[in-house]
Design an enzyme around this catalytic site. Structure first.
Site, PDB file in Angstrom:
ATOM      1  N   LYS A  46      29.591  79.221 -67.396  1.00 38.98           N
ATOM      2  CA  LYS A  46      29.815  78.000 -68.187  1.00 38.98           C
ATOM      3  C   LYS A  46      31.116  77.310 -67.768  1.00 38.98           C
ATOM      4  O   LYS A  46      32.067  77.972 -67.348  1.00 38.98           O
ATOM      5  CB  LYS A  46      29.926  78.419 -69.661  1.00 38.98           C
ATOM      6  CG  LYS A  46      29.715  77.309 -70.642  1.00 38.98           C
ATOM      7  CD  LYS A  46      29.651  77.892 -72.050  1.00 38.98           C
ATOM      8  CE  LYS A  46      29.318  76.831 -73.076  1.00 38.98           C
ATOM      9  NZ  LYS A  46      27.922  76.403 -73.026  1.00 38.98           N
ATOM     10  N   CYS A 134      31.592  65.659 -67.298  1.00 38.40           N
ATOM     11  CA  CYS A 134      31.313  66.007 -68.691  1.00 38.40           C
ATOM     12  C   CYS A 134      31.454  64.765 -69.585  1.00 38.40           C
ATOM     13  O   CYS A 134      32.505  64.136 -69.616  1.00 38.40           O
ATOM     14  CB  CYS A 134      32.259  67.106 -69.189  1.00 38.40           C
ATOM     15  SG  CYS A 134      31.926  67.515 -70.916  1.00 38.40           S
TER      16      CYS A 134
HETATM   17  C1  DHB Z   1      29.521  70.040 -71.907  1.00 34.76           C
HETATM   18  C2  DHB Z   1      28.585  69.129 -71.524  1.00 34.76           C
HETATM   19  C3  DHB Z   1      28.369  68.891 -70.195  1.00 34.76           C
HETATM   20  O1  DHB Z   1      27.446  68.007 -69.768  1.00 34.76           O
HETATM   21  C4  DHB Z   1      29.122  69.573 -69.261  1.00 34.76           C
HETATM   22  O2  DHB Z   1      28.923  69.338 -67.977  1.00 34.76           O
HETATM   23  C5  DHB Z   1      30.065  70.482 -69.645  1.00 34.76           C
HETATM   24  C6  DHB Z   1      30.268  70.722 -70.987  1.00 34.76           C
HETATM   25  C7  DHB Z   1      29.778  70.275 -73.349  1.00 34.76           C
HETATM   26  O3  DHB Z   1      29.584  69.385 -74.166  1.00 34.76           O
HETATM   27  O4  DHB Z   1      30.206  71.386 -73.679  1.00 34.76           O
END
Ligand code: DHB
Length: 409
Positions: A46, A134
């Site tokens: 993640k 993000c």
């Molecule tokens: C999150 C969403 C995303 O699209 C990403 O690439 C990384 C994190 C999030 O909201 O946590």
């Protein structure tokens, strides 16, 4: 002879060209170990920040009608040290021998540089994916939509002269000049970039709850990143465009709405070196990798391909001959061009009306008998009996499946 589905990313061999996207079910060693034990060709953690954080308030994810999912998690994660610790790597990867990649999405450039420096010296990490896309951190616009900022970030990163291979996660682009501008920046730093992953979610989508007359999720006024089948065609276009525009030394990794082996095949045709699965992994769990790889093998066998290299990047131009071949194949398989034909709804001699009536009566019967599956969202012959088209989840880690609540970061 077994089929060869392997590929190479970041100079590392992946036994299959399908692996997980950074996102759902990638936040803990427990979740990552399930990916490692599947037919996923690699494991990607993640997106991490410098320190552990809990993310945006709940509810922050939503699955709409099986076609699209919305999330605004706000980067809940255990902090970069967790994803780099030897305990985590061992617990996650076991004896799989697969490449392990980490992902970072720092709050600012200094955070990203600090994390990259740390990552560079850690054994057992095959590469790092720098998330420039993000959409969900309040007050932080998407970096890769600002080409000057993107250039500045990659300039600073390239000065680190990292030993570990670097991938960058891109947002979707929609217009020719934007594709060109993004590719120009990436090509400028080609000696520092191993791959570009296209696409992250389509940012700032909104799902409206008709009953409550409010957004379906709570953070950012209900705005979140859209993923799942709804974004597949945008993702395919981005992969194809990026493959055409990027220097050949930069691989393109396809991601966005992949649910089946056929989806993966389409991304590979468009030039993807590998294909990541995010939303379907969230919904189905790590067993989706076994299924998708199996389906890709089946399709390759049908088409007479022995290895991915035989068709990768070989999307043909549209032609009359191709269209006619496709029409004939659809006819032979009972498919066609109408929506009913494509959905493979059994249509009797009397047309679609009797099918709808039978589906309705069946739905009525089951509803009366108290039958419920997958939260009552069961489609029959295109009819949805009494279940809402929309399912709410109170967190990516809290997907409700078959009435059972699963908690996984
Ligand atoms: C999150 C969403 C995303 O699209 C990403 O690439 C990384 C994190 C999030 O909201 O946590």
């Amino acid at each position: 002879m077994p089929l060869d589905l392997s590929t190479t990313i970041c100079g590392k061999k992946l036994s299959t060209c399908i692996y997980n996207a950074s996102g759902p079910r990638t936040g803990s060693s427990d979740a990552l170990s399930k990916v490692a034990s599947s037919r996923s060709g690699a494991v990607l953690a993640k997106s991490a920040t410098v320190n552990e954080q809990t993310g945006n308030p709940l509810p922050r994810t939503f699955q709409a009608d099986g076609k699209g999912s919305l999330n605004s998690e706000g980067l809940p994660n255990k902090g970069i040290d967790y994803y780099l610790s030897q305990d985590t790597i061992e617990e996650s990867m076991g004896e799989s021998g697969k490449p392990y990649f980490v992902s970072i999405s720092g709050h600012n450039l200094a955070d990203n540089l600090a994390m990259l420096k740390k990552i560079d010296s850690v054994d057992g990490v095959s590469g790092v994916e720098l998330n420039l896309a993000c959409p969900n951190v309040i007050g932080h616009p998407i970096i890769a939509y600002d080409f000057d900022q993107m250039d500045a970030v990659l300039s600073a990163v390239s000065k680190l002269k990292l030993q570990k291979p670097l991938g960058v996660k891109l947002p979707p682009y929609f217009d020719g000049p934007h594709f060109a501008a993004a590719a120009k920046v990436l090509n400028k730093y080609k000696s520092s970039i191993s791959y570009a992953a296209s696409i992250n979610t389509v940012g700032n989508a909104l799902v409206v709850d008709t009953v409550a007359e409010m957004p379906a999720i709570s953070p950012k006024g209900g705005f979140g990143g859209l993923s799942g089948p709804a974004v597949k065609y945008t993702a395919l276009a981005n992969v194809k465009k990026m493959r055409d525009l990027l220097d050949e030394t930069i691989d393109v990794v396809g991601v966005g709405g992949v649910e089946t082996g056929e989806d993966a095949f389409q991304f590979l045709l468009c030039g993807a070196a590998a294909v990541q699965v995010g939303t379907k992994h969230w919904i189905e769990g790590a067993k989706c990798f076994d299924r998708i790889v199996g389906e890709l093998e089946e399709l390759m066998e049908k088409k007479g391909y022995k290895s991915v290299g035989e068709f990768r990047g070989k999307l043909k131009p549209w032609s009359k001959e191709g269209a006619s071949k496709s029409r004939k194949a659809k006819k032979m398989s009972g498919g066609g061009n109408t929506r009913a034909e494509q959905a493979k709804i059994p249509v009797g001699k009397g047309g679609i009306l009797p099918t709808i009536i039978v589906s309705f009566l069946l739905g009525l019967l089951l509803a009366t008998a108290g039958f419920s599956a997958a939260g009552g969202d069961v489609t029959m012959g295109g009819f949805v009996p009494f279940g809402s088209l929309l399912k709410i989840h109170d967190g990516l880690e809290g997907a409700r499946m078959g009435g059972k609540k699963k908690r996984e970061l």
